[in-house]
Design an enzyme around this catalytic site. Structure first.
Site, PDB file in Angstrom:
ATOM      1  N   THR A   1       0.821  -1.209   0.000  1.00  0.00           N
ATOM      2  CA  THR A   1       0.000   0.000   0.000  1.00  0.00           C
ATOM      3  C   THR A   1       0.855   1.259   0.000  1.00  0.00           C
ATOM      4  O   THR A   1       1.962   1.281   0.545  1.00  0.00           O
ATOM      5  CB  THR A   1      -0.915   0.017   1.238  1.00  0.00           C
TER       6      THR A   1
ATOM      7  N   GLU B   1       0.300   3.656   1.792  1.00  0.00           N
ATOM      8  CA  GLU B   1       0.399   4.108   3.182  1.00  0.00           C
ATOM      9  C   GLU B   1       1.773   3.788   3.772  1.00  0.00           C
ATOM     10  O   GLU B   1       2.152   4.346   4.801  1.00  0.00           O
ATOM     11  CB  GLU B   1      -0.698   3.460   4.032  1.00  0.00           C
TER      12      GLU B   1
ATOM     13  N   TYR C   1      -1.863   0.127  10.671  1.00  0.00           N
ATOM     14  CA  TYR C   1      -2.096  -0.551   9.394  1.00  0.00           C
ATOM     15  C   TYR C   1      -0.851  -0.501   8.522  1.00  0.00           C
ATOM     16  O   TYR C   1      -0.393  -1.527   7.994  1.00  0.00           O
ATOM     17  CB  TYR C   1      -3.274   0.105   8.668  1.00  0.00           C
TER      18      TYR C   1
ATOM     19  N   LYS D   1       1.684  -3.509   7.278  1.00  0.00           N
ATOM     20  CA  LYS D   1       1.962  -3.717   5.863  1.00  0.00           C
ATOM     21  C   LYS D   1       3.459  -3.598   5.555  1.00  0.00           C
ATOM     22  O   LYS D   1       3.939  -4.184   4.582  1.00  0.00           O
ATOM     23  CB  LYS D   1       1.178  -2.703   5.023  1.00  0.00           C
TER      24      LYS D   1
END
Length: 362
Positions: free
Chosen positions: A133, A135, A157, A161
């Site tokens: 991601t 992010e 999160y 990841k």
């Protein structure tokens, strides 16, 4: 016989689009879904066939990324040529409230899948795609972000990841597994989850237009994202696993828009021009024609640590994969608004006629 693919997170937006894409290419597709007391398969119900019929090529298995024995059993039974790990607790704001579960599913879940490939002796056969991601970049170290940009995660999160990204690289290098990361920037669609900001906006605008809702409450209006369409992005996932050598790729449009811009475009689709007044927490979006307040800021939607801007550089994906996104940001917003308006009108009609409408709008 075509290839066999196993998709975790098949009931989500990306899983549903990828399953449809792979079936069109002649794959046999197996999906992993969590057991729930509610129906959670609305996005893939149109793909399902009774197993007693002929030429059935879509199958579902109960499973969870937190259960390693279950994952080993499924992979052993399916013997997939390709595994697409799309399952995750993927809501950034929620990850601050459920950090341990997010780490268990999003980080260790990836490890469980890679270990299953290794334990079952499938390292030379099964190719593995990890849904990474944007992010990961968090507090961005450069603009735009490439495959070489340092990561700086800003949420549980993103931190989970980050582990998934590096454990995928590690298993590729340690065990020669064809394992790849697709660092996908924000991608949306009409079947995006309703708690994600883009779908929250298009649903709310539809309801406001039809008199079912007074206002839309949002957090950081200034946050900028590189938004694309999920249909384009699942093609990139597949292309990544078709290459001669396993590598990691940034998948993005290469353009960025603020949440404020998304709101403006969504309202424009229903003939409302938004005019902004005030600053910070007091900023409001008004209907320019009537002066009615339609958008307000609610601090409960702010993250403890914010990601201000994400914009990817897809040069490598375009050059090596031949991947070219076909749907623009404006087209994306228009499609989402069109579908949510139709859905809201249908729900309104059903309620007026006395029919019960469930949460999956079937």
């Amino acid at each position: 016989m075509g290839k066999t693919a196993l998709i975790t997170g098949i009931t989500g937006q990306d899983g549903a689009y990828l399953a449809e894409f792979l079936l069109d290419k002649g794959y046999q597709v197996h999906g992993v879904k969590r057991r729930s007391s509610l129906f959670n398969t609305a996005r893939v119900d149109h793909l399902y066939k009774d197993p007693h019929e002929e030429k059935v090529n879509f199958f579902m298995h109960y499973g969870d990324l937190t259960d390693s024995t279950n994952l080993i059993r499924i992979i052993q039974e399916v013997q997939p040529d390709e595994i697409y790990n799309l399952a995750a607790q993927s809501h950034v704001k929620v990850s601050f409230e459920t950090p341990e579960y997010t780490a268990n599913a999003d980080a260790i879940g990836t490890l469980r899948l890679l270990e299953a490939i290794r334990i079952l002796g499938l390292t030379g056969r099964t190719r593995f795609y990890q849904a990474s991601t944007s992010e990961l970049y968090g507090k961005v170290q450069e603009i735009p972000q490439t495959e070489k940009t340092p990561f700086y995660p800003r949420s549980p999160y993103a931190a989970a990841k980050l582990y998934s990204y590096w454990i995928t690289v590690n298993y590729r290098e340690a065990y020669n597994i064809f394992a790849c990361n697709g660092i996908l920037f924000n991608h949306e669609s009409p079947i995006r989850g309703e708690t994600f900001v883009t779908r929250k906006i298009t649903r709310a605008v539809s309801r406001i237009k039809l008199g079912l809702q007074e206002k839309l409450y949002l957090g950081n209006l200034n946050a900028k994202r590189d938004w694309g369409h999920a249909v384009d992005y699942v093609k990139a996932m597949w292309l990544i696993l078709q290459q001669e050598q396993p590598e990691d790729y940034v998948i993005a449009i290469g353009d960025t828009h603020s949440v404020r811009e998304f709101v403006e475009l969504a309202f424009a689709e229903v003939g409302i021009t938004i005019e902004w007044r005030g600053k910070g927490l007091e900023e409001k979006g008004l209907d320019k024609a009537t002066g009615r307040v339609l958008v307000e800021v609610d601090p409960c939607y702010f993250r403890p640590t914010e990601v201000d801007i994400l914009i990817g550089d897809p040069t490598k994906a375009k050059n090596k994969l031949g991947w070219i996104p076909e749907i623009s940001f404006n087209q994306l917003v228009k499609e989402m608004m069109t579908e949510d308006l139709l859905e809201t009108k249908r729900d309104l009609l059903c309620k007026r006629e006395g029919f019960k409408v469930n949460q999956y709008h079937e």
